[in-house]
Design a protein around this motif. Structure first.
Motif, PDB file in Angstrom:
ATOM      1  N   GLY A 273     -45.244  -6.176  -2.815  1.00 65.37           N
ATOM      2  CA  GLY A 273     -46.527  -6.414  -1.929  1.00 65.37           C
ATOM      3  C   GLY A 273     -46.123  -7.379  -0.822  1.00 65.37           C
ATOM      4  N   ALA A 274     -44.801  -7.572  -0.279  1.00 66.24           N
ATOM      5  CA  ALA A 274     -44.634  -8.119   0.777  1.00 66.24           C
ATOM      6  C   ALA A 274     -43.827  -7.255   1.971  1.00 66.24           C
ATOM      7  N   SER A 275     -43.393  -8.052   3.128  1.00 61.98           N
ATOM      8  CA  SER A 275     -42.984  -7.307   4.048  1.00 61.98           C
ATOM      9  C   SER A 275     -41.480  -7.252   4.220  1.00 61.98           C
ATOM     10  N   VAL A 276     -40.545  -6.719   4.945  1.00 61.54           N
ATOM     11  CA  VAL A 276     -39.416  -6.533   4.936  1.00 61.54           C
ATOM     12  C   VAL A 276     -39.007  -8.056   5.417  1.00 61.54           C
ATOM     13  N   GLU A 277     -39.727  -8.663   6.561  1.00 63.96           N
ATOM     14  CA  GLU A 277     -39.646  -9.859   7.175  1.00 63.96           C
ATOM     15  C   GLU A 277     -39.713 -11.077   6.131  1.00 63.96           C
ATOM     16  N   THR A 278     -40.750 -10.840   5.255  1.00 67.77           N
ATOM     17  CA  THR A 278     -40.910 -12.085   4.182  1.00 67.77           C
ATOM     18  C   THR A 278     -39.483 -12.023   3.327  1.00 67.77           C
ATOM     19  N   LEU A 279     -39.271 -10.789   2.957  1.00 62.40           N
ATOM     20  CA  LEU A 279     -37.973 -10.487   1.965  1.00 62.40           C
ATOM     21  C   LEU A 279     -36.591 -11.319   2.547  1.00 62.40           C
ATOM     22  N   VAL A 280     -36.487 -10.933   3.975  1.00 64.28           N
ATOM     23  CA  VAL A 280     -35.580 -11.290   4.475  1.00 64.28           C
ATOM     24  C   VAL A 280     -35.364 -12.922   4.597  1.00 64.28           C
ATOM     25  N   GLN A 281     -36.762 -13.517   4.739  1.00 63.85           N
ATOM     26  CA  GLN A 281     -36.954 -15.058   5.101  1.00 63.85           C
ATOM     27  C   GLN A 281     -36.536 -15.695   3.495  1.00 63.85           C
ATOM     28  N   GLU A 282     -36.913 -14.837   2.567  1.00 63.15           N
ATOM     29  CA  GLU A 282     -36.781 -15.363   1.061  1.00 63.15           C
ATOM     30  C   GLU A 282     -35.260 -15.340   0.820  1.00 63.15           C
ATOM     31  N   VAL A 283     -34.622 -14.285   1.248  1.00 63.61           N
ATOM     32  CA  VAL A 283     -32.915 -14.109   1.149  1.00 63.61           C
ATOM     33  C   VAL A 283     -32.394 -15.036   1.636  1.00 63.61           C
ATOM     34  N   VAL A 284     -32.729 -15.449   2.794  1.00 58.02           N
ATOM     35  CA  VAL A 284     -31.943 -16.441   3.709  1.00 58.02           C
ATOM     36  C   VAL A 284     -32.289 -18.051   3.029  1.00 58.02           C
ATOM     37  N   LYS A 285     -33.499 -18.139   2.609  1.00 57.03           N
ATOM     38  CA  LYS A 285     -33.768 -19.557   1.967  1.00 57.03           C
ATOM     39  C   LYS A 285     -33.153 -19.340   0.771  1.00 57.03           C
ATOM     40  N   ASP A 286     -33.035 -18.701  -0.091  1.00 55.47           N
ATOM     41  CA  ASP A 286     -32.526 -18.780  -1.312  1.00 55.47           C
ATOM     42  C   ASP A 286     -30.863 -18.652  -1.048  1.00 55.47           C
ATOM     43  N   TYR A 287     -30.230 -18.024   0.042  1.00 59.87           N
ATOM     44  CA  TYR A 287     -28.850 -18.311   0.277  1.00 59.87           C
ATOM     45  C   TYR A 287     -28.524 -19.706   0.655  1.00 59.87           C
ATOM     46  N   LEU A 288     -29.461 -20.360   1.514  1.00 63.46           N
ATOM     47  CA  LEU A 288     -29.019 -21.770   1.792  1.00 63.46           C
ATOM     48  C   LEU A 288     -29.308 -22.603   0.677  1.00 63.46           C
ATOM     49  N   GLU A 289     -30.255 -22.524  -0.088  1.00 60.78           N
ATOM     50  CA  GLU A 289     -30.446 -23.391  -1.360  1.00 60.78           C
ATOM     51  C   GLU A 289     -29.213 -23.235  -2.118  1.00 60.78           C
ATOM     52  N   HIS A 290     -28.607 -22.098  -2.214  1.00 59.84           N
ATOM     53  CA  HIS A 290     -27.312 -21.970  -3.152  1.00 59.84           C
ATOM     54  C   HIS A 290     -26.411 -22.711  -2.478  1.00 59.84           C
ATOM     55  N   LEU A 291     -26.280 -22.587  -1.125  1.00 60.90           N
ATOM     56  CA  LEU A 291     -25.038 -23.634  -0.480  1.00 60.90           C
ATOM     57  C   LEU A 291     -25.101 -24.895  -0.757  1.00 60.90           C
ATOM     58  N   ASP A 292     -26.262 -25.305  -0.633  1.00 62.51           N
ATOM     59  CA  ASP A 292     -26.741 -26.846  -0.771  1.00 62.51           C
ATOM     60  C   ASP A 292     -26.618 -27.383  -2.294  1.00 62.51           C
ATOM     61  N   ALA A 293     -26.702 -26.344  -3.235  1.00 63.08           N
ATOM     62  CA  ALA A 293     -26.604 -26.819  -4.607  1.00 63.08           C
ATOM     63  C   ALA A 293     -25.483 -27.274  -5.213  1.00 63.08           C
ATOM     64  N   PRO A 294     -25.267 -28.138  -5.983  1.00 65.40           N
ATOM     65  CA  PRO A 294     -23.885 -28.722  -6.380  1.00 65.40           C
ATOM     66  C   PRO A 294     -23.113 -27.629  -7.231  1.00 65.40           C
ATOM     67  N   PRO A 295     -21.802 -27.887  -6.992  1.00 62.84           N
ATOM     68  CA  PRO A 295     -21.192 -26.430  -7.824  1.00 62.84           C
ATOM     69  C   PRO A 295     -21.522 -26.542  -9.214  1.00 62.84           C
ATOM     70  N   PRO A 296     -21.440 -25.359 -10.138  1.00 69.43           N
ATOM     71  CA  PRO A 296     -21.600 -25.228 -11.313  1.00 69.43           C
ATOM     72  C   PRO A 296     -20.836 -25.994 -12.283  1.00 69.43           C
ATOM     73  N   ARG A 297     -21.212 -26.434 -12.976  1.00 75.12           N
ATOM     74  CA  ARG A 297     -20.313 -27.238 -14.324  1.00 75.12           C
ATOM     75  C   ARG A 297     -19.510 -26.224 -14.780  1.00 75.12           C
ATOM     76  N   VAL A 298     -18.130 -26.570 -14.873  1.00 75.61           N
ATOM     77  CA  VAL A 298     -17.259 -25.610 -15.480  1.00 75.61           C
ATOM     78  C   VAL A 298     -16.941 -26.238 -16.889  1.00 75.61           C
ATOM     79  N   GLU A 299     -17.224 -25.364 -17.781  1.00 73.34           N
ATOM     80  CA  GLU A 299     -16.767 -25.775 -19.174  1.00 73.34           C
ATOM     81  C   GLU A 299     -15.523 -26.139 -19.506  1.00 73.34           C
ATOM     82  N   ALA A 300     -15.222 -26.848 -20.329  1.00 72.66           N
ATOM     83  CA  ALA A 300     -13.878 -27.318 -20.652  1.00 72.66           C
ATOM     84  C   ALA A 300     -13.090 -26.043 -21.174  1.00 72.66           C
ATOM     85  N   ALA A 301     -11.889 -25.958 -21.114  1.00 65.51           N
ATOM     86  CA  ALA A 301     -11.173 -24.792 -21.771  1.00 65.51           C
ATOM     87  C   ALA A 301     -11.088 -25.365 -23.040  1.00 65.51           C
ATOM     88  N   PRO A 302     -10.648 -24.468 -23.919  1.00 70.34           N
ATOM     89  CA  PRO A 302     -10.824 -24.741 -25.468  1.00 70.34           C
ATOM     90  C   PRO A 302      -9.749 -25.779 -25.764  1.00 70.34           C
TER      91      PRO A 302
END
Length: 104
Positions: free
Chosen positions: A24-53
């Motif tokens: 129920g959205a427009s392509v414009e809204t979809l593109v805005q959401e994708v860009v926003k999600d992408y930028l938030e992903h860039l700003d997020a701290p790197p994922p915690r890597v679990e220690a090797a066994p």
């Protein structure tokens, strides 16, 4: 608000349009959401890597060693005997090695 023109291949645009309409959205809204999600992903701290066994095993062994050393220290303190300084520990180790110090 700024305007950006994005050139998409026809098949990609049609897929985006179908997805947007399904929500129920427009392509414009979809593109805005994708860009926003992408930028938030860039700003997020790197994922915690679990220690090797192996590292997890080492952590477990270190924790056990620390617990044992803490118990030994508590017994010495409870006995009233004074704790040795690093210098005193090194001297005692040297004596047990026949007077040979590690730095010699």
């Amino acid at each position: 608000m700024n305007t950006v023109t994005v050139h998409l291949p026809d098949d990609l645009y049609h897929r985006a349009e179908e997805h947007a309409v399904g929500r129920g959205a427009s392509v414009e809204t979809l593109v805005q959401e994708v860009v926003k999600d992408y930028l938030e992903h860039l700003d997020a701290p790197p994922p915690r890597v679990e220690a090797a066994p192996q590292e997890a095993q080492l952590d477990s062994e270190r924790a056990l060693l620390m617990k044992r050393l803490g118990a030994i220290r508590a017994r010495i303190e409870a006995s009233g005997e004074k704790l040795l300084s690093w210098e005193e520990i090194e001297e005692e180790v040297a004596q047990r090695r026949g007077g040979v110090r590690e730095d010699e």
